[in-house]
Structures are given as C-alpha cells and as structure tokens.
Design an enzyme around this catalytic site. Structure first.
Site, mmCIF file in Angstrom:
data_model
loop_
_atom_site.group_PDB
_atom_site.id
_atom_site.type_symbol
_atom_site.label_atom_id
_atom_site.label_comp_id
_atom_site.label_asym_id
_atom_site.label_seq_id
_atom_site.Cartn_x
_atom_site.Cartn_y
_atom_site.Cartn_z
ATOM 1 N N SER A 124 0.828 -1.204 0.000
ATOM 2 C CA SER A 124 0.000 0.000 0.000
ATOM 3 C C SER A 124 0.865 1.257 0.000
ATOM 4 C CB SER A 124 -0.952 -0.049 1.196
ATOM 5 O OG SER A 124 -1.923 0.957 1.104
ATOM 6 N N HIS A 126 -2.683 -1.197 -4.790
ATOM 7 C CA HIS A 126 -4.139 -1.127 -4.907
ATOM 8 C C HIS A 126 -4.586 0.316 -4.792
ATOM 9 C CE1 HIS A 126 -4.587 -0.293 -0.624
ATOM 10 N NE2 HIS A 126 -3.767 -1.303 -0.383
#
Length: 263
Positions: free
Chosen positions: A142, A165
């Site tokens: 992340s 993501h």
C-alpha cells in the site's frame, strides 16, 4: 537540703555537658531509605528494544525502520504494531542536518497505513541531500510502496511482496462525489510520486493498481521481489549486505563529487 555548690536535680551546672538522662530511654534511629540502585543499561535496553545489547553500528549511517502500520493522525489500537510518523520526521531532519551522518538505510516491513502520513515520509526521504538506500523485507504494501521507492536506490528481498491497490476508506461504495474526487486527487499524488521515483511507467502502474481477479476482495496486484524489479518499482533484488554495500558506494561517490565540501 542543698549545699552551696549544688544545683537542683535536673538543672545542669554551667560549664558542664549534660549526659543522657537515665529516666528517658534512647529513641531508635529513624529508618533511612535504601540508596537507589544504579540503572542497568541492559535492562533498559531490554524494556525499550527487546534486546539486552544494542549493537554499535557505523556512526555515519543512520538506520530508519518502517515496521507494522504507518500511524498518522489517528491513534491505532495498542495491539497494533505501528510506526508513528511524528517519530520519523525528527529523525529525517537530524539526518539532513547532522554532519556525522552521511547516509540513510531504510528498512521496511509494513502493511501500509495512513496515506498522507506515509506520503509525507516519502517526500521527506526523497528530498534528502544525502544518499539513501531502502530494503523491503517481508512486505512493503500500500503506502509502503511510495516510501520504498523514495530512496536513492532500492532493494527487495526475494521473498518480500508489495501490494498495489487504489486508495479507499472502507469496502463500502463511496456515494458522495466530493469524497470520491478527494480520494482520486490523493491517488494521483501517490501515482505521480511512484512514477517519478521509480522506473515504472504511469500506465503500467495504473494497470497494476486496478487489476481485477488477483485479490479476493479488492482490486490490485501483489508483486513478489523479482517481479517488483521487472516492473521497475524496485532497483534490485538483494539483502542487508547488498543494501549496506550500495549505501557505502553512494557515500563514497558523493564525497568524490564534492571534495571541497565538508558536511
């Protein structure tokens, strides 16, 4: 009857030191507090760092770790392993200002966390005038991706992974247009930073970010060590010795390029 040179009982004669009164028992001495035992450095290290000895490292290299979840404006539950960004920023300022520190070694094993705090850390690392090397161990997921690529050179362990993501608050669909626009702009900031500090193109990074079918309950991509290098996110697959060796090389090159400058 009193004689001429006598004094009444209990009245001391001038010039004489009165002795103890046999009618009054001696008082026991007041108890004194035991002296404070000197602090044991080994116990202090055990409580603070979980080890009885802190190894002495080269003073010209500062080690910075990003472990667990990056904690930003909200305090996470105590059972979470966190890295507080207000603890990281003073260290980065010290690295930039200290004449003894010549390079930064950044070790990551993080699941991500607060986007703004993580991006602030990444921006500060990228703006350092001194060389820096990152090493991803376990995971750099992340918001850990921008932090990992923010250094001068980056390494990733063979078994380490990175999850790419989109930014999201929860698993719910965002129904307020203003909130969606804000997250979209923040996501663009992350994408631009990663692209500017790595060899991955914007188009390819967006493909990895919005890929469907790979993550069970989300969109995105998980890349393992060698794949992160192939995608251009990380410079090289390696370990601790490789990272330290590369950092020493960058420090030496900086000294050669600036022979007349004393840090």
């Amino acid at each position: 009857m009193l004689f001429r040179n006598e004094e009444p009982t209990g009245t001391p004669i001038p010039g004489m030191v009165p002795g103890p009164d046999p009618a009054v028992p001696d008082k026991p001495p007041l108890p004194t507090a035991p002296p404070l035992a000197p602090k044991n450095p080994a116990l202090e290290n055990l409580e603070a760092l979980g080890t009885t000895q802190v190894p002495v490292v080269s003073p010209n290299i500062h080690l910075l770790t990003i472990i667990g979840q990056v904690e930003g404006h909200l305090t996470l539950p105590p059972q979470n392993k966190t890295t507080k960004y207000e603890h990281i920023i003073p260290q980065l300022v010290a690295v930039e200002q200290s004449p003894e520190i010549e390079g930064l070694l950044l070790v990551l094993n993080t699941v991500g966390g607060d986007v703004e705090a993580g991006l602030a850390i990444a921006e500060m690392i990228a703006s350092l005038s001194k060389p820096s090397v990152s090493l991803v161990l376990g995971g750099g997921h992340s918001i850990g991706v921008p932090i990992a690529v923010s250094t001068t050179y980056s390494f990733i362990a063979t078994t380490a992974t990175m999850t790419i993501h989109p930014i999201r608050l929860t698993g719910l669909v965002i129904g307020v247009p203003q909130t969606y626009d804000y997250l979209d702009k923040m996501q663009d900031r992350v994408i631009r930073f990663v692209v500017a500090n790595s060899n991955c193109s914007e188009q390819r990074f967006r493909e990895l970010m919005f890929r469907t079918g790979e993550l069970a309950r989300d969109v995105g991509t998980i890349v393992v060590g060698p794949d992160a290098v192939k995608e251009g996110l990380i410079d090289e697959v390696g370990g601790l010795s490789d990272a330290v060796r590369k950092l020493r090389q960058l420090i030496a090159e900086r000294k050669q390029a600036r022979p007349g400058v004393v840090q």
